[in-house]
Design a protein around this motif. Structure first.
Motif, PDB file in Angstrom:
ATOM      1  N   GLN A  12      52.838  40.722  27.807  1.00 29.88           N
ATOM      2  CA  GLN A  12      53.660  39.903  28.706  1.00 29.88           C
ATOM      3  C   GLN A  12      53.590  38.428  28.343  1.00 29.88           C
ATOM      4  O   GLN A  12      54.557  37.688  28.577  1.00 29.88           O
ATOM      5  N   TRP A  14      53.786  37.147  25.422  1.00 33.04           N
ATOM      6  CA  TRP A  14      54.865  36.898  24.465  1.00 33.04           C
ATOM      7  C   TRP A  14      56.225  36.929  25.152  1.00 33.04           C
ATOM      8  O   TRP A  14      57.106  36.117  24.833  1.00 33.04           O
ATOM      9  N   VAL A  15      56.397  37.848  26.106  1.00 30.77           N
ATOM     10  CA  VAL A  15      57.650  37.877  26.865  1.00 30.77           C
ATOM     11  C   VAL A  15      57.822  36.574  27.645  1.00 30.77           C
ATOM     12  O   VAL A  15      58.906  35.988  27.697  1.00 30.77           O
ATOM     13  N   ASN A  16      56.728  36.114  28.228  1.00 32.87           N
ATOM     14  CA  ASN A  16      56.776  34.870  29.014  1.00 32.87           C
ATOM     15  C   ASN A  16      57.247  33.674  28.196  1.00 32.87           C
ATOM     16  O   ASN A  16      57.887  32.760  28.725  1.00 32.87           O
ATOM     17  N   GLU A  19      59.384  35.790  23.433  1.00 31.52           N
ATOM     18  CA  GLU A  19      59.336  36.701  22.286  1.00 31.52           C
ATOM     19  C   GLU A  19      59.142  38.120  22.802  1.00 31.52           C
ATOM     20  O   GLU A  19      58.039  38.497  23.216  1.00 31.52           O
ATOM     21  N   ASN A  20      60.195  38.920  22.745  1.00 33.08           N
ATOM     22  CA  ASN A  20      60.151  40.259  23.328  1.00 33.08           C
ATOM     23  C   ASN A  20      59.756  41.358  22.343  1.00 33.08           C
ATOM     24  O   ASN A  20      59.575  42.501  22.738  1.00 33.08           O
ATOM     25  N   ARG A  22      57.013  41.661  20.466  1.00 35.13           N
ATOM     26  CA  ARG A  22      55.575  41.800  20.166  1.00 35.13           C
ATOM     27  C   ARG A  22      55.002  42.959  20.977  1.00 35.13           C
ATOM     28  O   ARG A  22      54.464  42.769  22.068  1.00 35.13           O
ATOM     29  N   THR A  23      55.100  44.162  20.442  1.00 34.86           N
ATOM     30  CA  THR A  23      54.687  45.345  21.203  1.00 34.86           C
ATOM     31  C   THR A  23      53.614  46.171  20.507  1.00 34.86           C
ATOM     32  O   THR A  23      53.187  47.196  21.033  1.00 34.86           O
ATOM     33  N   ARG A 194      60.890  30.912  33.708  1.00 30.64           N
ATOM     34  CA  ARG A 194      61.368  32.274  33.921  1.00 30.64           C
ATOM     35  C   ARG A 194      61.511  32.559  35.413  1.00 30.64           C
ATOM     36  O   ARG A 194      60.755  32.039  36.235  1.00 30.64           O
ATOM     37  N   ASN A 197      57.664  35.792  36.317  1.00 27.74           N
ATOM     38  CA  ASN A 197      56.639  36.060  35.319  1.00 27.74           C
ATOM     39  C   ASN A 197      55.357  36.570  35.985  1.00 27.74           C
ATOM     40  O   ASN A 197      54.256  36.362  35.495  1.00 27.74           O
TER      41      ASN A 197
END
Length: 324
Positions: A12, A14-16, A19-20, A22-23, A194, A197
């Motif tokens: 999360q 990276w999402v924050n 950058e989506n 990074r899994t 965001r 978050n």
């Protein structure tokens, strides 16, 4: 629980920051980080987890630093951490899709008490910083003095981005764990850029007040009872005693780290069976140990007395002699 939280925090984060992709995670071969599905993904052990193989998201797996059986035939005087090459390659090739690297610092427990050099951690910290990757240090087993320092990362002189804690957090009396993060990660969950978050993660007993009180008492005890200072004679005693055991077992490899001591039996024809025989005989003589493969180890309480540790080592010696 704390590893599961740490993995979710890393993704999360990276999402924050926008950058989506990074899994993925990078972890060490034979690492162990728990039994929930996310934790199994970064610490898959076939014996424990083969039933769940098809439903987990496996991490990239770097070569384990296995000093007792070095695949490069190195000894401490000639070692240049050649085993780090595997980790370096994975990070360079997959950093754009990786959320975090997760390791057990300085000692892989369930893998067979694989104690490895501090330099490995320092190189890993440097490489993660170079590529902007999150480094998760799983200190659940080795934190709170086990390695001779309060934390293994402290001993190596590094600061991870996320540290997971448990076990010693309450002195082993009640179940509690925690995931501690840097300000940079924490602040990403407070950003107003965001719409939402929020970290949606909260188990029923998170923040349990009774367990929290026990943890506070344990933290005070570490300081007030000078646990680290008082255990130093035991660390030296354990190191000397394990060396004697290794010599008795055909000069088997011996490694110690704080209040951890391990002998890896070097008899390839039946090392694991020998370890089991030693454990059974030690139990009959009054000492309970749990060998891991060819590894026979001691993990005594930090407050063990000189007499108690001497008795443990003496029983192990007798068990070795009687099962020869």
């Amino acid at each position: 629980s704390s590893i599961e939280a740490a993995l979710k925090i890393a993704v999360q984060y990276w999402v924050n920051i926008g950058e989506n992709g990074r899994t993925r995670f990078i972890a060490l071969t034979d690492g162990y980080h728990g039994d929930t599905l996310g934790a199994v993904g970064v610490g898959y052990v076939d014996t424990f987890h083969k039933c769940f193989r098809k439903v987990i998201h496996r991490a990239f797996s770097a070569q384990s630093p296995h000093c007792a059986q070095c695949p490069y035939d190195k000894v401490p005087d000639t070692c240049d951490i050649e085993c780090f090459g595997s980790m370096e390659t994975l990070i360079r090739n997959h950093h754009n899709e990786t959320a975090a690297v997760v390791v057990e610092p300085l000692c892989q427990g369930a893998a067979g008490i694989r104690i490895y050099p501090e330099e490995y951690l320092r190189r890993l910290r440097s490489l993660c910083s170079q590529y902007g990757l999150i480094l998760i240090a799983d200190e659940i087993a080795v934190g709170f003095g086990r390695t001779g320092s309060m934390f293994a990362c402290e001993r190596a002189g590094i600061i991870p981005d996320i540290m997971t804690l448990g076990k010693g957090l309450t002195g082993g009396t009640l179940p509690m764990s925690a995931a501690i993060v840097t300000d940079a990660i924490y602040d990403s969950f407070r950003s107003e850029k965001r719409h939402d978050n929020t970290f949606y993660h909260g188990h029923t007993f998170c923040g349990n007040p009774i367990t929290s009180a026990v943890a506070l008492a344990a933290l005070s005890a570490y300081k007030e009872e000078r646990i680290l200072e008082n255990m130093r004679p035991g660390v030296a005693q354990l190191k000397m005693g394990m060396r004697e055991l290794g010599a008795m077992l055909k000069d088997s490899a011996v490694l110690t780290l704080g209040m951890i001591g391990v002998v890896e039996i070097n008899d390839d024809s039946g090392a694991a069976e020998r370890a089991q025989r030693i454990a059974r005989r030690a139990y009959e003589l009054g000492l309970f140990i749990r060998p891991l493969g060819r590894a026979v180890y001691l993990w005594p309480p930090l407050t063990v007395t000189k007499e108690e540790l001497s008795q443990m080592l003496s029983i192990l010696k007798d068990a070795i002699i009687q099962t020869a």
